[in-house]
Design a protein around this motif. Structure first.
Motif, PDB file in Angstrom:
ATOM      1  N   ALA A 143      88.220  70.798  29.531  1.00 28.78           N
ATOM      2  CA  ALA A 143      88.624  69.472  29.060  1.00 28.78           C
ATOM      3  C   ALA A 143      89.622  69.522  27.918  1.00 28.78           C
ATOM      4  N   SER A 144      89.327  70.299  26.889  1.00 31.80           N
ATOM      5  CA  SER A 144      90.201  70.325  25.707  1.00 31.80           C
ATOM      6  C   SER A 144      91.589  70.843  26.052  1.00 31.80           C
ATOM      7  N   ILE A 145      91.663  71.806  26.951  1.00 31.79           N
ATOM      8  CA  ILE A 145      92.960  72.360  27.340  1.00 31.79           C
ATOM      9  C   ILE A 145      93.775  71.304  28.089  1.00 31.79           C
ATOM     10  N   LEU A 146      93.126  70.593  29.009  1.00 33.63           N
ATOM     11  CA  LEU A 146      93.810  69.560  29.776  1.00 33.63           C
ATOM     12  C   LEU A 146      94.299  68.426  28.879  1.00 33.63           C
ATOM     13  N   VAL A 147      93.511  68.077  27.857  1.00 31.84           N
ATOM     14  CA  VAL A 147      93.929  67.030  26.916  1.00 31.84           C
ATOM     15  C   VAL A 147      95.159  67.467  26.142  1.00 31.84           C
ATOM     16  N   ARG A 148      95.147  68.705  25.635  1.00 27.42           N
ATOM     17  CA  ARG A 148      96.294  69.228  24.897  1.00 27.42           C
ATOM     18  C   ARG A 148      97.535  69.271  25.783  1.00 27.42           C
ATOM     19  N   LEU A 149      97.369  69.719  27.028  1.00 28.41           N
ATOM     20  CA  LEU A 149      98.509  69.825  27.939  1.00 28.41           C
ATOM     21  C   LEU A 149      99.048  68.446  28.320  1.00 28.41           C
TER      22      LEU A 149
ATOM     23  N   MET B 158      88.862  63.510  21.638  1.00 26.75           N
ATOM     24  CA  MET B 158      90.195  63.872  22.120  1.00 26.75           C
ATOM     25  C   MET B 158      91.260  63.653  21.043  1.00 26.75           C
ATOM     26  N   MET B 159      91.056  62.657  20.180  1.00 23.28           N
ATOM     27  CA  MET B 159      91.962  62.471  19.055  1.00 23.28           C
ATOM     28  C   MET B 159      91.873  63.651  18.083  1.00 23.28           C
ATOM     29  N   SER B 160      90.659  64.179  17.899  1.00 21.83           N
ATOM     30  CA  SER B 160      90.466  65.286  16.953  1.00 21.83           C
ATOM     31  C   SER B 160      91.171  66.560  17.396  1.00 21.83           C
ATOM     32  N   LEU B 161      91.427  66.694  18.703  1.00 18.16           N
ATOM     33  CA  LEU B 161      92.070  67.898  19.224  1.00 18.16           C
ATOM     34  C   LEU B 161      93.501  68.081  18.705  1.00 18.16           C
ATOM     35  N   PHE B 162      94.088  67.008  18.183  1.00 17.27           N
ATOM     36  CA  PHE B 162      95.440  67.097  17.646  1.00 17.27           C
ATOM     37  C   PHE B 162      95.450  67.252  16.126  1.00 17.27           C
ATOM     38  N   HIS B 163      94.230  67.438  15.555  1.00 10.86           N
ATOM     39  CA  HIS B 163      94.098  67.679  14.118  1.00 10.86           C
ATOM     40  C   HIS B 163      93.420  69.014  13.805  1.00 10.86           C
ATOM     41  N   LEU B 164      92.748  69.594  14.798  1.00 11.74           N
ATOM     42  CA  LEU B 164      92.008  70.842  14.617  1.00 11.74           C
ATOM     43  C   LEU B 164      92.355  71.814  15.744  1.00 11.74           C
ATOM     44  N   THR B 165      92.014  73.083  15.541  1.00 11.72           N
ATOM     45  CA  THR B 165      92.114  74.026  16.646  1.00 11.72           C
ATOM     46  C   THR B 165      91.111  73.611  17.723  1.00 11.72           C
TER      47      THR B 165
ATOM     48  N   LEU C 153      89.989  79.894  26.791  1.00 14.07           N
ATOM     49  CA  LEU C 153      91.095  79.265  27.509  1.00 14.07           C
ATOM     50  C   LEU C 153      92.241  78.905  26.564  1.00 14.07           C
ATOM     51  N   ALA C 154      91.892  78.447  25.353  1.00 14.73           N
ATOM     52  CA  ALA C 154      92.929  78.105  24.368  1.00 14.73           C
ATOM     53  C   ALA C 154      93.710  79.342  23.952  1.00 14.73           C
ATOM     54  N   TRP C 155      93.032  80.459  23.898  1.00  7.22           N
ATOM     55  CA  TRP C 155      93.684  81.737  23.551  1.00  7.22           C
ATOM     56  C   TRP C 155      94.668  82.131  24.666  1.00  7.22           C
ATOM     57  N   ILE C 156      94.219  81.997  25.907  1.00  4.16           N
ATOM     58  CA  ILE C 156      95.055  82.421  27.038  1.00  4.16           C
ATOM     59  C   ILE C 156      96.208  81.449  27.295  1.00  4.16           C
ATOM     60  N   ILE C 157      95.903  80.146  27.291  1.00  2.67           N
ATOM     61  CA  ILE C 157      96.883  79.142  27.711  1.00  2.67           C
ATOM     62  C   ILE C 157      97.706  78.585  26.548  1.00  2.67           C
ATOM     63  N   LEU C 158      97.038  78.325  25.411  1.00  3.91           N
ATOM     64  CA  LEU C 158      97.731  77.689  24.284  1.00  3.91           C
ATOM     65  C   LEU C 158      98.153  78.674  23.195  1.00  3.91           C
ATOM     66  N   GLY C 159      97.729  79.916  23.321  1.00  6.32           N
ATOM     67  CA  GLY C 159      98.113  80.916  22.333  1.00  6.32           C
ATOM     68  C   GLY C 159      97.340  80.845  21.038  1.00  6.32           C
ATOM     69  N   GLU C 160      96.156  80.215  21.027  1.00  2.94           N
ATOM     70  CA  GLU C 160      95.294  80.189  19.848  1.00  2.94           C
ATOM     71  C   GLU C 160      94.340  81.387  19.930  1.00  2.94           C
ATOM     72  N   PRO C 161      94.564  82.420  19.126  1.00  7.21           N
ATOM     73  CA  PRO C 161      93.802  83.672  19.265  1.00  7.21           C
ATOM     74  C   PRO C 161      92.346  83.562  18.828  1.00  7.21           C
ATOM     75  N   VAL C 162      91.542  84.492  19.299  1.00  9.90           N
ATOM     76  CA  VAL C 162      90.127  84.583  18.933  1.00  9.90           C
ATOM     77  C   VAL C 162      89.938  85.808  18.043  1.00  9.90           C
TER      78      VAL C 162
END
Length: 287
Positions: A14-20, A78-85, A254-263
């Motif tokens: 869900a979070s990845i789809l919202v960001r995309l 979903m709004m918070s996803l644009f303020h936090l990792t 998924l965020a690490w793989i798709i959005l480049g946010e490392p773990v």
């Protein structure tokens, strides 16, 4: 248990789809709910379950509250996803088992053994640690405000606790399609009204955006939330919902793989603690 694992895997997208998709939180929430409620109502009308629907005014009132809570949960989170990792946002919104344990015990009257409570506690600690370690990384989206993001995600967490609690009560009386069809529709209407009150619109976006929004309805909603609503009848409130704490792990990867946010290594340790806690809750439910 297999269904629970499948549901958590779907919810993790869900979070990845919202960001995309890149649209405002309540816009994404509205399309997710409009599409999923339409499909669910069609399935309900095509099923034999429809002829057995018997709703009281109390049921409708509770389902209305549940639908509004679901709309607020999706939109605020979903709004918070644009303020936090992704890791921080998802872990905060999924930190509701403590509230559900109190509701399940004192309001619904469920009994939990010490291992289940310990597992829920361990999972909560793991989720909290993951959120803190993620927020230290300074990887929030450009222009994001971590304080606002935390407040939005926390509010979404309270809303989803209300939604799951009512769902547990209603699923004891009504079928999955009846409950989800009504609640998703109320949530869709509520989210759409909020969207326009905030000055946003649901149309005029790129085709690619609508594809991501359709994915939100198909995978994390129908393949995630609907399945969780189904197993609420089979498992205790705690056992059916604590596994959703696995979402931060799937979403972070998924965020690490798709959005480049490392773990980081620290985050990996907190994920391991969360999974251990979830395993305790599920294993002791069967025992």
């Amino acid at each position: 248990m297999i269904l629970v694992v499948f549901a958590v895997a779907n919810i993790s997208t869900a979070s990845i789809l919202v960001r995309l998709a890149g649209v405002q939180g309540f816009v994404a929430a509205s399309w997710r709910l409009i599409l999923s409620s339409t499909l669910t109502l069609l399935l309900l009308l095509a099923s034999k379950e429809w002829v057995r629907v018997d709703l009281t005014l109390r049921d409708l009132a509770l389902m209305t509250i549940s639908g509004i809570a679901l709309a607020l949960h999706f939109g605020l989170w979903m709004m918070s996803l644009f303020h936090l990792t992704v890791a921080a946002s998802v872990t905060i919104v999924d930190s509701y088992p403590a509230i559900l344990a109190l509701i399940g015990h004192y309001i619904i009257g469920e009994e939990y053994n010490k291992w289940q409570l310990a597992g829920a506690g361990a999972a909560m600690i793991g989720v909290g640690g993951l959120a803190l370690s993620s927020s230290h990384g300074g990887l929030a989206p450009p222009g994001g405000n971590p304080l606002i993001g935390s407040l939005l995600s926390s509010s979404g967490m309270v809303a989803v606790a209300v939604y799951f609690s009512i769902g547990k009560t209603m699923r004891a009386k009504h079928g999955t399609l009846t409950y989800t069809g009504i609640v998703y529709t109320i949530a869709a209407v509520s989210s759409t009204i909020i969207t326009y009150m905030l000055g946003y619109k649901l149309t005029g976006y790129r085709l690619e955006t609508y594809m991501y929004l359709a994915g939100l309805a198909l995978f994390p909603m129908l393949g995630g939330h609907t399945i969780i609503n189904y197993v609420l009848e089979k498992l205790s409130l705690l056992a059916a919902t604590v596994p959703v704490l696995g979402e931060p792990i799937g979403a972070t990867i998924l965020a690490w793989i798709i959005l480049g946010e490392p773990v980081t290594g620290e985050e990996a340790l907190w994920m391991a603690l969360t999974l251990t806690g979830i395993s305790l809750v599920l294993l002791k439910e069967e025992g």
